[in-house]
Design a protein around this motif. Structure first.
Motif, PDB file in Angstrom:
ATOM      1  N   UNK A   1      -0.787   7.058   3.051  1.00 30.27           N
ATOM      2  CA  UNK A   1      -1.571   5.965   2.475  1.00 30.27           C
ATOM      3  C   UNK A   1      -1.410   5.757   0.985  1.00 30.27           C
ATOM      4  N   UNK A   2      -0.366   6.307   0.363  1.00 33.76           N
ATOM      5  CA  UNK A   2      -0.174   6.155  -1.078  1.00 33.76           C
ATOM      6  C   UNK A   2       1.034   5.261  -1.334  1.00 33.76           C
ATOM      7  N   UNK A   3       0.842   4.230  -2.139  1.00 34.70           N
ATOM      8  CA  UNK A   3       1.903   3.276  -2.424  1.00 34.70           C
ATOM      9  C   UNK A   3       2.219   3.190  -3.902  1.00 34.70           C
ATOM     10  N   UNK A   4       3.424   2.709  -4.204  1.00 37.54           N
ATOM     11  CA  UNK A   4       3.843   2.439  -5.581  1.00 37.54           C
ATOM     12  C   UNK A   4       4.329   0.997  -5.632  1.00 37.54           C
ATOM     13  N   UNK A   5       3.785   0.218  -6.530  1.00 39.19           N
ATOM     14  CA  UNK A   5       4.122  -1.194  -6.640  1.00 39.19           C
ATOM     15  C   UNK A   5       5.475  -1.368  -7.325  1.00 39.19           C
TER      16      UNK A   5
ATOM     17  N   UNK B   1       4.830  14.088   0.232  1.00 36.54           N
ATOM     18  CA  UNK B   1       4.031  12.875   0.419  1.00 36.54           C
ATOM     19  C   UNK B   1       4.999  11.712   0.595  1.00 36.54           C
ATOM     20  N   UNK B   2       5.033  11.089   1.768  1.00 35.78           N
ATOM     21  CA  UNK B   2       5.985  10.002   2.012  1.00 35.78           C
ATOM     22  C   UNK B   2       5.524   8.706   1.357  1.00 35.78           C
ATOM     23  N   UNK B   3       5.599   8.679   0.043  1.00 41.49           N
ATOM     24  CA  UNK B   3       5.095   7.546  -0.722  1.00 41.49           C
ATOM     25  C   UNK B   3       5.765   6.253  -0.244  1.00 41.49           C
ATOM     26  N   UNK B   4       4.966   5.200  -0.174  1.00 40.25           N
ATOM     27  CA  UNK B   4       5.472   3.904   0.265  1.00 40.25           C
ATOM     28  C   UNK B   4       5.600   2.974  -0.932  1.00 40.25           C
ATOM     29  N   UNK B   5       6.737   2.325  -1.049  1.00 40.93           N
ATOM     30  CA  UNK B   5       6.881   1.314  -2.083  1.00 40.93           C
ATOM     31  C   UNK B   5       6.343  -0.005  -1.556  1.00 40.93           C
ATOM     32  N   UNK B   6       5.720  -0.774  -2.450  1.00 40.99           N
ATOM     33  CA  UNK B   6       5.057  -2.031  -2.090  1.00 40.99           C
ATOM     34  C   UNK B   6       5.631  -3.127  -2.986  1.00 40.99           C
ATOM     35  N   UNK B   7       6.199  -4.159  -2.389  1.00 43.29           N
ATOM     36  CA  UNK B   7       6.773  -5.253  -3.167  1.00 43.29           C
ATOM     37  C   UNK B   7       5.688  -6.255  -3.562  1.00 43.29           C
ATOM     38  N   UNK B   8       5.581  -6.516  -4.848  1.00 41.02           N
ATOM     39  CA  UNK B   8       4.561  -7.474  -5.284  1.00 41.02           C
ATOM     40  C   UNK B   8       4.834  -8.867  -4.711  1.00 41.02           C
ATOM     41  N   UNK B   9       6.103  -9.179  -4.415  1.00 37.85           N
ATOM     42  CA  UNK B   9       6.413 -10.474  -3.813  1.00 37.85           C
ATOM     43  C   UNK B   9       5.811 -10.626  -2.419  1.00 37.85           C
ATOM     44  N   UNK B  10       5.481  -9.511  -1.781  1.00 33.61           N
ATOM     45  CA  UNK B  10       4.908  -9.553  -0.432  1.00 33.61           C
ATOM     46  C   UNK B  10       3.384  -9.437  -0.411  1.00 33.61           C
TER      47      UNK B  10
END
Length: 717
Positions: free
Chosen positions: A384-388, A424-433
């Motif tokens: 549940x941890x993301x990086x923008x 920790x399988x960090x998830x990247x999050x695209x600001x365009x999405x």
């Protein structure tokens, strides 16, 4: 992909009765030859040009006749388009559209192949000379590869003309100010977005005229890699184009071995880098529902020894399998160079063809992809941890202004590597999405920074503020002192007077820039006045950052305990996928209990347990999770299996794989074989090079020379 009746490979065996699925692919510029008969579902034929003694149409036919579905791929930023460059196509010389550096040099991809500025005549050529020809040849799946504009380019006359048309004022050299660099990159981004849009829309429309449902895919490096390598590309924006149907994530040793900083040390971290690259590609496409193929390459472009290729192939291969929501793969590019061309060793005049052990292992891995299932299983650790991240990460990488450096793209890795290293399988999050609801659906804590990117619109902040107020926890890192904070953009124009874009976000959140933390609605905001690069470029620099993420997750998000490990693991059907990180206080191995078959070992040993040590990865076939264990079936093989027949006390099949390679396979049987008979494609009897029975797994091991025309195996038991 094209809708049709599909005959699916069982997720628990390697057998196929027809190549009807569109799950695995490879790309090749060659016609079919027995040495490169990879036996994936799709052969992506590269380049529309005719060859000496063979037309493009004949190359396509050579693969179709061998049972392959055929796609087409060509470069959109470069290619063997000599008829265009030299003027044969329209009577005008077009070498002037090459991408040009400050010193006036053109950037070349190869002899007479410049990286191009995609202006109108090039787009017209792509439509009329390439796409039309391909569709006329009956190909309905088109891949437009690598829309790339080098950050160091932007000095050609044609680029200056495009600048004037786009901005309405004369070109400004990008090296003179951050403002001009930012404007230059935005134009490069727009030019390839427009080129892809026009060419893909033409392909769809022309295909419709011919009664064909044309699909268009973008094979591209990840946003992580392009930003690191200082290349500008449309990337995430293409996922929302109606004329784009999917992507190929081009991740391999060559991209993932780019050195990174962690704990103050700069070195290669291939697995971790690949994991983040694949993740950025998947997060880019997942909210839009686009199909994605994950690529890796058994070798790379630069001379290395075969041990290096093998080690890093395993690392990148494992990284992509740790994304269990995707099960479509480009198994390799250029089989002709892998199977048939000797590779020069570093610091040596000698060249060596791929060793037999490595081609066998590679084909075992490739054939595992033909049956690799999607699964709802989650990778171990907190998900549940993301990086923008955003496309503007590519905009401020070159040149350096006012002494502000981001060595090895460390402002991105500072947010991600410390977490991956702790399992920790960090998830990247695209600001365009962010407009898509699914983008932040499962994110509890989101980390972001404007040290290495900027928001392209105020809408980004509106989505983030709404998410926080509903209960999300946001960690903002950065000093907001880089020279790009003051470029003329939406946050400081048209009535806005914010000195930094983060100030606009903080105003929407109702917090002050100098606050370190605040409750906002049902959520929380933390502000850390450090650049993320400081977390990895300084020894032990990640400790306070990790502690804050832990606090945000456990206390603010109340999402449970944030567990730290040294490994990532997922089960996919009968497969176990494991990666164990080094540079971790935990030096314990990850142990998988067997019996398991080690698919990274070309002898396919059956192990009572497998211990994976730090810095290593593993792909294992867990015999205990095979469905229908009483049914004879091929579990693992360096060949693809066809024409299976099962009778009382007998099992037979045909194995096909490239010529001049060695097959190794594990076959599950109810009892030990009484007789094993092999026949070649001409009916000749073959003596296997090795055969043995393992009672613990009820499997027989067979080894023999491969044939693309098939070796028939008949076993009585």
């Amino acid at each position: 992909m094209m809708r049709r009746t599909l005959i699916f490979v069982c997720s628990l065996c390697l057998s196929v009765t027809a190549m009807a699925q569109e799950k695995t692919a490879f790309q090749t510029s060659s016609a079919w030859t027995p040495e490169i008969d990879v036996r994936s579902d799709i052969a992506i034929v590269y380049g529309a040009g005719d060859r000496r003694g063979m037309t493009f149409e004949a190359r396509v036919k050579s693969w179709r006749e061998r049972g392959y579905q055929t796609h087409f791929m060509t470069g959109i930023a470069w290619g063997n388009y000599e008829d265009y460059f030299t003027g044969k196509w329209d009577g005008k010389n077009h070498f002037g559209i090459g991408q040009v550096e400050q010193d006036g040099d053109t950037i070349w991809h190869g002899r007479n192949v410049p990286y191009v500025v995609p202006e109108s005549t090039f787009i017209a050529y792509m439509k009329e000379a390439i796409i039309k020809k391909v569709i006329d040849a009956g190909i309905s799946h088109i891949h437009l590869e690598e829309p790339e504009f080098w950050a160091r380019a932007g000095y050609s006359e044609v680029f200056k003309k495009e600048w004037q048309q786009y901005y309405g004022f004369p070109w400004q050299p990008q090296h003179t100010s951050p403002e001009n660099t930012y404007l230059s990159s935005k134009l490069k981004y727009h030019l390839y977005y427009n080129a892809i849009k026009e060419v893909s829309e033409y392909a769809k429309a022309y295909g419709k005229q011919k009664g064909m449902d044309v699909k268009v895919y973008i094979p591209t490096h990840s946003l992580v890699n392009y930003s690191s390598w200082r290349i500008v590309s449309p990337e995430a924006s293409l996922a929302s184009l109606p004329s784009i149907d999917g992507y190929i994530a081009q991740v391999w040793t060559g991209t993932s071995r780019e050195p990174t900083y962690f704990n103050g040390l700069r070195k290669e971290r291939v697995f971790e880098n690949a994991f983040l690259e694949y993740g950025s590609m998947i997060s880019m496409t997942a909210p839009t529902g686009r199909k994605i193929f994950l690529l890796t390459d058994p070798i790379e472009d630069w001379p290395r020894d075969w041990g290096d290729y093998k080690r890093n192939y395993e690392a990148t291969f494992t990284a992509k399998l740790l994304y269990p929501m995707v099960a479509n793969y480009e198994v390799m590019p250029w089989p002709e160079r892998i199977y048939t061309r000797p590779y020069k060793l570093p610091n040596s005049d000698s060249s060596i063809l791929i060793p037999k052990y490595y081609s066998t292992q590679m084909q075992i891995m490739v054939n595992a992809l033909n049956s690799m299932p999607e699964t709802a299983n989650r990778v171990s650790g907190v998900n549940g941890i993301g990086v923008l991240m955003g496309n503007s990460m590519m905009f401020q990488r070159f040149p350096t202004h006012q002494g502000f450096e981001d060595p090895q793209f460390s402002n991105f890795y500072g947010q991600t590597l410390p977490l991956v290293k702790l399992g920790i399988p960090v998830q990247t999050v695209h600001m365009e999405n962010l407009p898509f609801e699914a983008t932040l659906k499962d994110i509890k804590v989101l980390v972001m920074s404007y040290s290495n990117m900027k928001p392209m619109s105020a809408e980004v902040h509106q989505h983030l503020a709404a998410w926080v107020k509903k209960g999300g926890v946001l960690i903002y890192c950065g000093r907001d002192d880089d020279p790009y904070q003051s470029v003329q953009e939406w946050w400081n124009t048209k009535g806005n007077t914010f000195k930094a874009p983060s100030e606009h976000l903080f105003r929407l959140l109702g917090v002050k820039p100098e606050q370190s933390q605040a409750r906002v609605g049902k959520g929380y905001v933390y502000i850390v006045r450090e650049h993320p690069k400081e977390f990895v470029m300084n020894a032990a620099g990640e400790k306070s950052y990790v502690a804050l993420v832990q606090k945000a997750y456990e206390e603010s998000a109340k999402a449970g305990k944030l567990l730290f490990r040294n490994s990532l693991y997922v089960s996919r059907g009968m497969y176990d996928v494991v990666a164990v990180m080094d540079e971790n206080n935990d030096q314990n191995p990850f142990v998988v209990k067997g019996p398991v078959i080690d698919l990274f070992d070309p002898t396919l040993p059956v192990l009572a347990s497998k211990s994976v040590t730090p810095g290593k990865q593993a792909l294992l076939l867990n015999v205990g999770r095979v469905k229908e264990p009483g049914k004879p079936q091929v579990l693992a093989a360096a060949a693809r299996i066809y024409n299976e027949e099962r009778k009382a006390g007998a099992y037979s099949f045909v194995a096909k794989s490239p010529a001049k390679t060695v097959n190794a396979m594990r076959i599950l049987l109810p009892s030990a074989p009484k007789e094993t008979v092999l026949h070649g494609p001409g009916g000749e009897k073959i003596t296997p090079a090795a055969t043995s029975w393992d009672e613990s797994s009820k499997t027989v091991f067979l080894q023999f020379d491969n044939s693309p025309d098939g070796v028939k195996v008949e076993i009585s038991y």
